[in-house]
Enzyme design. Structure first.
Site, PDB file in Angstrom:
ATOM      1  N   HIS A  92       0.874  -1.181   0.000  1.00  0.00           N
ATOM      2  CA  HIS A  92       0.000   0.000   0.000  1.00  0.00           C
ATOM      3  C   HIS A  92       0.912   1.233   0.000  1.00  0.00           C
ATOM      4  O   HIS A  92       2.027   1.176   0.524  1.00  0.00           O
ATOM      5  CB  HIS A  92      -0.830  -0.047   1.290  1.00  0.00           C
ATOM      6  CG  HIS A  92      -1.898   1.001   1.406  1.00  0.00           C
ATOM      7  ND1 HIS A  92      -1.642   2.270   1.834  1.00  0.00           N
ATOM      8  CD2 HIS A  92      -3.239   0.940   1.169  1.00  0.00           C
ATOM      9  CE1 HIS A  92      -2.777   2.957   1.858  1.00  0.00           C
ATOM     10  NE2 HIS A  92      -3.757   2.167   1.460  1.00  0.00           N
ATOM     11  N   ASP A 151       2.864  -4.647   7.833  1.00  0.00           N
ATOM     12  CA  ASP A 151       1.630  -3.890   7.633  1.00  0.00           C
ATOM     13  C   ASP A 151       0.486  -4.884   7.778  1.00  0.00           C
ATOM     14  O   ASP A 151       0.246  -5.704   6.890  1.00  0.00           O
ATOM     15  CB  ASP A 151       1.646  -3.236   6.251  1.00  0.00           C
ATOM     16  CG  ASP A 151       0.305  -2.604   5.888  1.00  0.00           C
ATOM     17  OD1 ASP A 151      -0.682  -2.801   6.624  1.00  0.00           O
ATOM     18  OD2 ASP A 151       0.242  -1.917   4.848  1.00  0.00           O
ATOM     19  N   GLN A 178      -4.817  -5.196   6.827  1.00  0.00           N
ATOM     20  CA  GLN A 178      -5.837  -6.128   6.319  1.00  0.00           C
ATOM     21  C   GLN A 178      -5.820  -7.473   7.042  1.00  0.00           C
ATOM     22  O   GLN A 178      -6.837  -8.160   7.088  1.00  0.00           O
ATOM     23  CB  GLN A 178      -5.636  -6.362   4.812  1.00  0.00           C
ATOM     24  CG  GLN A 178      -5.855  -5.129   3.945  1.00  0.00           C
ATOM     25  CD  GLN A 178      -7.299  -4.629   3.947  1.00  0.00           C
ATOM     26  OE1 GLN A 178      -8.240  -5.368   4.254  1.00  0.00           O
ATOM     27  NE2 GLN A 178      -7.479  -3.358   3.618  1.00  0.00           N
ATOM     28  N   LYS A 185     -10.743  -0.786  10.172  1.00  0.00           N
ATOM     29  CA  LYS A 185     -10.888  -1.959   9.298  1.00  0.00           C
ATOM     30  C   LYS A 185     -11.288  -3.195  10.098  1.00  0.00           C
ATOM     31  O   LYS A 185     -11.505  -4.267   9.541  1.00  0.00           O
ATOM     32  CB  LYS A 185      -9.584  -2.208   8.542  1.00  0.00           C
ATOM     33  CG  LYS A 185      -9.304  -1.117   7.503  1.00  0.00           C
ATOM     34  CD  LYS A 185      -8.077  -1.400   6.713  1.00  0.00           C
ATOM     35  CE  LYS A 185      -7.521  -0.167   6.052  1.00  0.00           C
ATOM     36  NZ  LYS A 185      -8.201   0.196   4.810  1.00  0.00           N
ATOM     37  N   CYS A 223      -4.797   2.617  -3.617  1.00  0.00           N
ATOM     38  CA  CYS A 223      -3.553   3.091  -2.975  1.00  0.00           C
ATOM     39  C   CYS A 223      -2.426   2.085  -3.169  1.00  0.00           C
ATOM     40  O   CYS A 223      -1.588   1.898  -2.286  1.00  0.00           O
ATOM     41  CB  CYS A 223      -3.749   3.376  -1.495  1.00  0.00           C
ATOM     42  SG  CYS A 223      -4.860   4.734  -1.187  1.00  0.00           S
TER      43      CYS A 223
HETATM   44  N1  PMP Z   1      -1.997  -0.869   4.414  1.00  0.00           N
HETATM   45  C1  PMP Z   1      -2.980  -1.588   3.873  1.00  0.00           C
HETATM   46  C2  PMP Z   1      -2.691  -2.972   3.367  1.00  0.00           C
HETATM   47  C3  PMP Z   1      -4.258  -1.047   3.787  1.00  0.00           C
HETATM   48  O1  PMP Z   1      -5.247  -1.767   3.248  1.00  0.00           O
HETATM   49  C4  PMP Z   1      -4.496   0.266   4.269  1.00  0.00           C
HETATM   50  C5  PMP Z   1      -5.860   0.906   4.162  1.00  0.00           C
HETATM   51  N2  PMP Z   1      -6.439   0.797   2.884  1.00  0.00           N
HETATM   52  C6  PMP Z   1      -3.431   0.963   4.836  1.00  0.00           C
HETATM   53  C7  PMP Z   1      -2.208   0.367   4.891  1.00  0.00           C
HETATM   54  C8  PMP Z   1      -3.592   2.347   5.385  1.00  0.00           C
HETATM   55  O2  PMP Z   1      -4.451   2.333   6.466  1.00  0.00           O
HETATM   56  P1  PMP Z   1      -5.019   3.693   7.058  1.00  0.00           P
HETATM   57  O3  PMP Z   1      -5.555   4.480   5.890  1.00  0.00           O
HETATM   58  O4  PMP Z   1      -6.122   3.249   7.973  1.00  0.00           O
HETATM   59  O5  PMP Z   1      -3.913   4.377   7.757  1.00  0.00           O
END
Ligand code: PMP
Length: 407
Positions: A124, A201, A204, A227, A366
């Site tokens: 991401h 990270d 998910q 999430k 993203c």
């Molecule tokens: N890493 C992953 C794999 C994600 O899916 C997301 C959210 N789409 C993020 C990081 C970023 O999370 P946040 O926007 O809640 O900071």
């Protein structure tokens, strides 16, 4: 088929029971954010009605109650991740802030020219850009592990790229764009062998698989409350205590200090050293409620089993849609169905689905490098949560046939 009482589960999520453009809502955008159960909404409501006070400083009853609940939430997060102590849990705004904290605090203090940071092609943006910036600031080099046509890490390339120069490996445990589950414990073992630190990270993976930081043996792990059926604006960073103790502050101000004087300020111990200013108190407390919901009310094992069954069903059903191509067909994956249609642009498809009450995400999620890897501008993504049913998938398939008619 596993015995989740979906009537009861769905009844706990008020936002699911509404009409969108005159059609019953089919919510399939859970990788972006999940809906919230009554228990979480009640916790926030009750906090502001009864306990609202600033924490850590007050001696009055409300301040004590708020502090106790917030610190209790930290304990709950520590238990949930199987951290060794509460002191390894830093509350942040979410995954993004947690990774930025590591990149700016640990990264700036530990990276130098000649050093390498290794990430993967399926990260991401929030696990890419903070490392690009930290590398620019320190003169370190960013390296990228490639992915194959199914959306799996190239493990041979990982072995090649992981060297004594690697100071940190940042890896997503479950890809939000592809659904791929990476073998993090194996990767951590390889990284340790060359002396690299590992950041996971888990944005998910925490809601779908659950994580155990001691089993993964990682140094840092980040996730977001929103999430996992909790509020936005709250998440956590797990950090190995020995590392946190040596790290300089990220942001500075109130609460992160022991004493302040113009001739020298003494920083607080972890985790408080990394929590400057008044935090999201209600969010932290409600995150603990969300974890209770997942861990106790439903049970993570039940969630994982149900979502696996649903993913299998959805994969079969979508495969019957002519002109649909799944992006991300890893052997180990969860809860994400990313696809393109040869008869419609993702954005048009998303708009037509929305008119039918079906919420999916379209775009690059993203994860632009993932789109570039497969030579596509965007995908349509349906992502699953505990409250989704086979009827939601059937509605999506019918919706996609409508897309074919309209375009
Ligand atoms: N890493 C992953 C794999 C994600 O899916 C997301 C959210 N789409 C993020 C990081 C970023 O999370 P946040 O926007 O809640 O900071």
């Amino acid at each position: 088929s596993i015995a989740l009482n979906h009537k009861r589960i769905r009844a706990e999520f008020p936002a699911l029971h509404q009409q969108v453009h005159g059609k019953p809502l089919v919510y399939l955008d859970n990788a972006a954010t999940t809906q919230k159960p009554e228990a979480v909404i009640d916790t926030i409501d009750r906090y502001y009605r009864e306990d609202n006070a600033n924490i850590h400083r007050g001696i009055h009853a409300l301040a004590e109650r708020a502090t106790e609940a917030y610190e209790g939430a930290r304990t709950r997060v520590a238990q949930f991740l199987n951290a060794r102590t509460d002191r390894e849990i830093i509350f942040t705004r979410g995954t993004t802030e947690a990774i930025n904290l590591v990149a700016q605090s640990w990264g700036r203090a530990n990276l130098a020219p000649g050093d390498e940071v290794l990430i993967s092609h399926m990260e991401h943006h929030s696990n890419i850009v903070p490392w690009q910036i930290a590398c620019q600031q320190t003169g370190a080099t960013l390296k990228v592990i490639p992915i194959d046509d199914h959306g799996q890490l190239d493990m041979d390339k990982l072995d090649e790229l992981l060297t004594e120069k690697t100071k940190l490996l940042g890896i997503v445990q479950m890809s939000n764009a592809l659904g791929t589950i990476n073998p993090v414990a194996t990767i951590t073992r390889k990284a340790k062998a060359v002396g690299a630190k590992v950041l996971v990270d888990a944005a998910q993976s925490v809601p779908h698989l659950g994580v155990d930081v001691q089993q993964l043996d990682c140094d840092f792990l980040a996730f977001s409350g929103h999430k996992i059926y909790g509020p936005t604006g709250i998440g956590a960073l797990y950090g190995r205590l020995e590392l946190l103790e040596e790290m300089p502050p990220y942001q500075s101000g109130g609460d992160m200090i022991k004493s302040v004087a113009f001739d020298g300020t003494v920083y607080n111990d972890p985790p408080y050293r990394f929590e400057a200013g008044t935090p999201n108190i209600a969010g932290g407390i409600a995150l603990a409620t969300a974890i209770d919901y997942v861990d106790q009310t439903v049970g993570l094992a039940n969630i994982a089993m149900w979502e696996h069954e649903l993913l299998t069903y959805a994969t079969e059903q979508l495969s019957q849609v002519k002109g649909l191509k799944l992006i991300g067909t890893a052997e180990r994956k969860a809860s994400v169905l990313s696809f393109t249609l040869d008869f419609a642009h993702p954005l048009d498809a998303g708009t037509i689905l929305d008119r039918q009450g079906i919420a999916v995400r379209t775009g690059h999620h993203c994860a632009q490098p993932v789109m570039d890897r497969y030579g596509i501008p965007a995908t349509i993504r349906a992502s699953l949560a505990v409250y989704n049913t086979k009827a939601d998938i059937d509605a999506l398939v019918v919706g996609l046939e409508k897309v074919r008619e309209f375009v």
